[in-house]
Write a protein that holds these residues in place. Structure first.
Motif, mmCIF file in Angstrom:
data_model
loop_
_atom_site.group_PDB
_atom_site.id
_atom_site.type_symbol
_atom_site.label_atom_id
_atom_site.label_comp_id
_atom_site.label_asym_id
_atom_site.label_seq_id
_atom_site.Cartn_x
_atom_site.Cartn_y
_atom_site.Cartn_z
ATOM 1 N N ASP A 468 -11.298 0.112 -6.193
ATOM 2 C CA ASP A 468 -10.995 1.092 -5.767
ATOM 3 C C ASP A 468 -12.065 2.274 -5.437
ATOM 4 O O ASP A 468 -12.948 2.472 -6.624
ATOM 5 C CB ASP A 468 -10.177 1.821 -7.127
ATOM 6 C CG ASP A 468 -8.961 0.688 -7.300
ATOM 7 O OD1 ASP A 468 -8.460 -0.048 -6.506
ATOM 8 O OD2 ASP A 468 -8.320 0.919 -8.391
ATOM 9 N N ALA A 505 -7.241 1.795 -2.608
ATOM 10 C CA ALA A 505 -7.284 0.839 -3.285
ATOM 11 C C ALA A 505 -7.112 -0.415 -2.514
ATOM 12 O O ALA A 505 -6.354 -0.321 -1.743
ATOM 13 C CB ALA A 505 -6.037 0.709 -4.378
ATOM 14 N N ASN A 573 -0.414 -3.753 -4.132
ATOM 15 C CA ASN A 573 -1.212 -3.040 -4.890
ATOM 16 C C ASN A 573 -1.990 -2.071 -4.326
ATOM 17 O O ASN A 573 -3.138 -1.361 -4.751
ATOM 18 C CB ASN A 573 -1.994 -3.685 -6.003
ATOM 19 C CG ASN A 573 -0.985 -4.478 -7.052
ATOM 20 O OD1 ASN A 573 -0.007 -3.830 -7.343
ATOM 21 N ND2 ASN A 573 -1.487 -5.630 -7.621
ATOM 22 N N TYR A 575 -3.384 0.968 -1.454
ATOM 23 C CA TYR A 575 -2.735 2.274 -1.091
ATOM 24 C C TYR A 575 -4.121 3.127 -0.588
ATOM 25 O O TYR A 575 -5.233 2.846 -0.853
ATOM 26 C CB TYR A 575 -1.865 3.100 -2.262
ATOM 27 C CG TYR A 575 -2.637 3.117 -3.486
ATOM 28 C CD1 TYR A 575 -3.425 4.166 -3.603
ATOM 29 C CD2 TYR A 575 -2.543 2.193 -4.663
ATOM 30 C CE1 TYR A 575 -4.227 4.430 -4.858
ATOM 31 C CE2 TYR A 575 -3.310 2.507 -5.616
ATOM 32 C CZ TYR A 575 -4.139 3.589 -5.865
ATOM 33 O OH TYR A 575 -4.841 3.899 -7.129
ATOM 34 N N ASP A 662 -2.636 6.493 -8.281
ATOM 35 C CA ASP A 662 -2.025 5.274 -8.209
ATOM 36 C C ASP A 662 -0.419 5.570 -8.443
ATOM 37 O O ASP A 662 0.395 4.980 -7.926
ATOM 38 C CB ASP A 662 -2.425 4.217 -8.932
ATOM 39 C CG ASP A 662 -2.493 4.665 -10.573
ATOM 40 O OD1 ASP A 662 -2.459 5.719 -10.863
ATOM 41 O OD2 ASP A 662 -2.166 3.694 -11.253
ATOM 42 N N ARG A 665 1.377 7.174 -5.303
ATOM 43 C CA ARG A 665 1.185 6.018 -4.009
ATOM 44 C C ARG A 665 2.751 6.105 -3.488
ATOM 45 O O ARG A 665 3.523 6.136 -4.241
ATOM 46 C CB ARG A 665 0.728 4.975 -4.100
ATOM 47 C CG ARG A 665 1.346 4.000 -4.903
ATOM 48 C CD ARG A 665 0.678 2.727 -5.332
ATOM 49 N NE ARG A 665 1.551 1.715 -5.916
ATOM 50 C CZ ARG A 665 1.727 1.637 -7.274
ATOM 51 N NH1 ARG A 665 1.394 2.465 -8.304
ATOM 52 N NH2 ARG A 665 2.794 0.612 -7.713
ATOM 53 N N GLY A 680 5.111 4.232 -6.875
ATOM 54 C CA GLY A 680 4.822 5.317 -7.140
ATOM 55 C C GLY A 680 5.907 6.420 -6.751
ATOM 56 O O GLY A 680 7.212 6.104 -6.294
#
Length: 930
Positions: A468, A505, A573, A575, A662, A665, A680
């Motif tokens: 990230d 990420a 996972n 974004y 996160d 997102r 998210g």
């Protein structure tokens, strides 16, 4: 105190800090003269007593601040085993910490959640590698000249500062009179596992006259390495749907018992540099750069006992039954009270071992760079500006993870006797499993000690590449004017600040799970060929022995996997979230003979944009979302000087804690099979806080400090991670109505409040020895203590069958206190410090599925430090940490949920979920200072 107000005092304090703002690792305790002198009502330190002098310098900054702050001067950062900023700040009033592997990591200010504490370098907020959870263990204390903790924010501080801000003031060459060189080198040992520690740090600075003024240059660096092992057990509790026998409402069973056995190497590096140019008394320009790296190389042997593997065998009958022990049952025994098992003790037959061998390579870094200027013009005008670029990286990669699972044949699996009655021990006894007549009847055979004698073939091998990256740009411009106003001396400020932060990420992995793939990368499928014949390095009694996996073989398998197979993106996972903040503020400070008044307001316009990949049913594709909002933050601060040594502070302040990146997102994963939605929430509102503070401070002369104060914050739109009915047709497609699906994600809940009080004292005997008729040697004794009491309540909205209920704020301890005593004279410096925080809420449960809300038990820490000055330039030091060696214990307690649903609770319903011990640590070495 903001960076601008700190700078206002820096010139006046330069002489005060000459001896005490040396690196955290330096300081000298040589000489026998008094620690402080009183010149014209100002404290001037003489460089002879590092503890007393650093406290005096910190109190001087604190007293002259126009808002409520607490300060740690650099030498006090180094007087205890304070390797990182979190540990150094934890000794200040109103501050508690959350730990990981025994190291202080997150800061809670006055009982507030860790997300309400912001981190800044020289007044510029810095995004932590993890996001808005400001992580302080990755920042060595060696880079700090001062740590200034602001508890009541002013309009020139970002609105995301809710509980307060921890401002790390980096050192400058102008903190010293000329050429300066200092450093340290030491080594140590961690008692548990007999592991080694190493530390070193250095700073070099000088000031140079040039044609136009003076230039100061400072370079510093630090290194810290900590090798360790841990004792650990974890138990995951659940309510079992098939357990319908009488008394089931308050029964929670361990679904999985496990040991996580770590071999760790943690390292902190830091490199920093700073160039200051002062062409004249009215102008200064500064270029600053700080680079910190935190690495965590973790080898984890994880033995998990899947106790609920055959839960479906259990009868759902609600009839009462005998509870005598039956050692030849017709079920596995899980959650079966009819064979004599209880949630605390029993036997389960033929269970699955799910073993994980994991090699992680975590790496977090912060690279922050600023250029700043201060300029004074005629008629009281001043201009301050700063530009900053920061890159934070959170590398969560896993070098390799091998999974080993028991076969389906029950007689090849262990039978496990369990005893969870001791909250500090998970007792497991392993046996062979013998089959009796009939396909479902088993009994325990011979006892087994070596767990790796059970068959556990390799089932999968995974390599994870996950990074990230957050890039942040900040520009700030402040114009101020000093003038007369309403009979006082006023300073009016107007400022603008722009922040742009983008977090990306990027996660991808390689997953192998076939025999041919295992053969391709050359990994053994028999664990005994993948492991070492090495004794357990910890001390916890587990009831079995095991073999550590071979790190070299794990690395070889990982390299082979990457050479033969391609990484696949983990789209759920990944974004890209961007946040822009346009802020402006107006602020006025009016000073009178009796004190000062600060008032003003800040306006922030926030724009969020998120890009990700969403999965709806069987369709996957990109999705984007945008949101914006404008927030208004007024504040007012009153400082009343009762006399020259006593202050009364009153303040009203506001703030807003935004959801983490996160959580903003836009991607969601929709499962039509399970009728669930997760992901998210880009339109979630920030938590709003409105606070008032009242404090009384007494600065004793010639040295000392007494303080007592109270605070209150009202909270609105509290953020929760919650499961609820989705309640929207936004994701309906192909004739499928998804509005009734269960949605899991961040959402706003009810309102609440937190209030409490603080008290603190710092006293030294030296000024009173003569009047009390005491011998001179007793003047070296001193004491520091502080206490914080908290009470928090927020409303958790109703969900399903659970009605709305009142809960505490996560991270809030009802009681936090520090007490320390020291002796400092004749070149000797000794200090003993004790810290305690009571239990605090860790997680809020939506229902009783997993055993209720989770808490961390009370934390006790005792540290000792000693310094012996050889001469004015060299000293020997010794530090002892975690002397009490208390475990960290996390537990679940269903009492609140049971009460909310009308079910009577019983005493002692708390159940240990996680238990860890890390051992005592000792380090020693030499420091030099020129």
């Amino acid at each position: 105190m903001t960076n601008i107000s700190v700078r206002r005092h820096r010139r006046r304090l330069a002489l005060c800090l000459l001896a005490t703002t040396a690196p955290a690792e330096i300081g000298t305790a040589f000489a026998q003269t008094p620690a402080v002198e009183d010149e014209g009502g100002q404290i001037v330190v003489t460089g002879t007593r590092p503890i007393a002098e650093s406290e005096a310098a910190a109190l001087e900054i604190q007293k002259n601040s126009d808002s409520l702050v607490t300060v740690a001067a650099s030498d006090s950062v180094g007087r205890l085993p304070d390797q990182n900023i979190a540990q150094a700040a934890s000794r200040l009033p109103g501050i508690s910490v959350e730990r990981d592997q025994g190291q202080a990591r997150y800061i809670n200010l006055r009982g507030s959640p860790k997300t309400w504490t912001t981190l800044s370098f020289d007044g510029i907020n810095v995004v932590s590698p993890e996001g808005r959870d400001a992580r302080f263990d990755s920042i060595p204390s060696a880079i700090a000249g001062q740590i200034i903790v602001s508890k009541a924010v002013t309009p020139d501080m970002p609105g995301e500062t809710v509980a307060g801000n921890v401002n790390v003031i980096t050192r400058s060459a102008f903190d010293y009179g000329g050429f300066h060189m200092a450093g340290k080198a030491g080594t140590g040992v961690a008692e548990l596992g007999d592991r080694r520690e190493y530390e070193a740090a250095g700073v070099l600075s000088d000031r140079f006259k040039v044609g136009a003024g003076e230039i100061g240059v400072l370079l510093s660096g630090s290194y810290y390495e900590r090798n360790m092992v841990t004792d650990n057990f974890e138990n995951d509790y659940e309510r079992v749907s098939q357990d319908q026998r009488p008394g089931n409402a308050t029964r929670f069973w361990v679904a999985e018992a496990e040991n996580k056995l770590y071999r760790l190497t943690r390292k902190n590096w830091s490199v920093s540099g700073r160039i200051d140019w002062k062409p004249d008394a009215d102008n200064s320009i500064s270029l600053r750069s700080v680079y910190t790296i935190f690495t965590d190389d973790e080898a984890r042997d994880n033995y998990r006992f899947d106790l609920d593997d055959r839960q479906s065998d259990l009868s759902s009958s609600s009839a009462a039954c005998p509870t005598t022990v039956n050692r030849t049952p017709a079920t596995t025994g899980y959650a079966d009270v009819c064979i004599g098992n209880t949630p605390q003790k029993g036997t389960i037959y033929g269970i699955d071992i799910r073993q994980r061998s994991t090699l992680r390579a975590y790496r977090q870094s912060v690279f922050t760079n600023s250029i700043a200027g201060d300029h004074a013009f005629g008629d009281g005008w001043k201009l301050s500006w700063v530009g900053n670029y920061t890159q934070s990286r959170d590398d969560r990669s896993v070098v390799g993870e091998a999974s080993w699972d028991s076969p389906s044949t029950r007689t090849l699996r262990p039978t496990v006797g369990y005893d969870f009655s001791d909250p500090n021990l998970s007792r497991l006894t392993l046996y062979r499993t013998l089959q009796l007549s009939g396909p479902t009847r088993y009994q325990a055979g011979a006892a087994v000690t070596a767990i790796d004698s059970f068959t556990k073939p390799l089932s999968s091998f995974t390599v994870l590449d996950a990074v990230d990256t957050t890039k942040a740009y900040t520009g700030k411009l402040v114009v101020s004017r000093e003038t007369g106003f309403l009979g006082g001396d006023a300073t009016f400020k107007a400022g603008f600040q722009y922040d742009r932060r983008t977090k990306i990420a990027d996660e991808k992995n390689i997953v192998l799970n076939t025999a041919s793939q295992f053969a391709t990368i050359g990994i053994p499928t028999d664990y005994n060929r993948f492991s070492l014949d090495q004794a357990f390095l910890g001390q916890i009694p587990m009831g079995y022995t095991f073999r550590y996996f071979d790190i070299n073989k794990m690395r070889a398998a990982s390299q082979a996997a990457q050479a033969n197979y391609a990484f696949t993106p983990v789209t759920d996972n990944n974004y890209n979230v961007r946040e822009q903040v346009f802020a402006g503020f107006l602020m006025g400070t009016v000073k009178y003979d009796w004190g000062s008044v600060i008032g003003g307001a800040r306006v922030e316009h926030i724009r969020n944009r998120g890009i990700a990949v969403a999965t709806v049913g069987s369709a996957t594709g990109p999705v984007a979302a945008e949101a914006e909002q404008t927030l208004f933050f007024p504040s007012l601060h009153l400082n009343y000087d009762v006399d020259d040594s006593k202050k009364l502070r009153l303040s009203f302040n506001t703030g807003a804690a935004r959801a983490d990146y996160d959580q903003l997102r836009p991607n969601v994963v929709v499962s039509d099979t399970n009728q669930t939605i997760s992901g998210g929430n880009p339109s979630v509102k920030p938590e709003r806080a409105y606070g008032v503070d009242g404090y009384f401070e007494w600065y004793l002369r010639p040295q000392g400090y007494l303080m007592i104060g109270a605070f209150y914050k009202r909270i609105e739109d509290v953020l929760y991670r919650q499961t609820r009915t989705f309640g929207s047709d936004a994701l309906n497609s192909d004739g499928i109505d998804r509005s009734s699906y269960a949605y899991t994600g961040i959402t706003n809940g009810g309102n609440g409040r937190i209030f409490g009080m603080e008290a603190a004292a710092q006293l030294q005997l030296e000024p009173w020895t003569e009047s009390l008729g005491l011998p001179g040697w007793m003047g070296g004794f001193g004491v520091s203590a502080n206490l914080t009491l908290n009470d928090s309540k927020v409303t958790k909205p109703a969900i399903g069958a659970i009605p709305a209920r009142k809960v505490r704020l996560p991270g809030t301890s009802d009681l936090v206190y520090n007490i320390g005593g020291y002796y400092e004279k004749y070149g000797l410096s000794l200090r003993l410090q004790y810290q305690r925080r009571s239990a605090w809420l860790d997680g809020i449960a939506d229902d009783l599925t997993d055993g209720g809300d989770t808490y961390w038990a009370a934390d006790d820490e005792l540290d000792f430090s000693a310094r012996i000055a050889i001469n004015r330039n060299f000293e020997i030091y010794f530090d002892a940490s975690n002397l009490l060696n208390q475990p960290g214990r996390r537990y679940s307690d269903p009492a609140s949920l049971l009460t909310a649903t009308g079910i009577p609770t019983r005493a002692g319903s708390a159940q240990t979920m996680e238990w860890e011990r890390f051992g005592r640590r000792y380090t020693g070495g030499v420091r030099f200072n020129f």
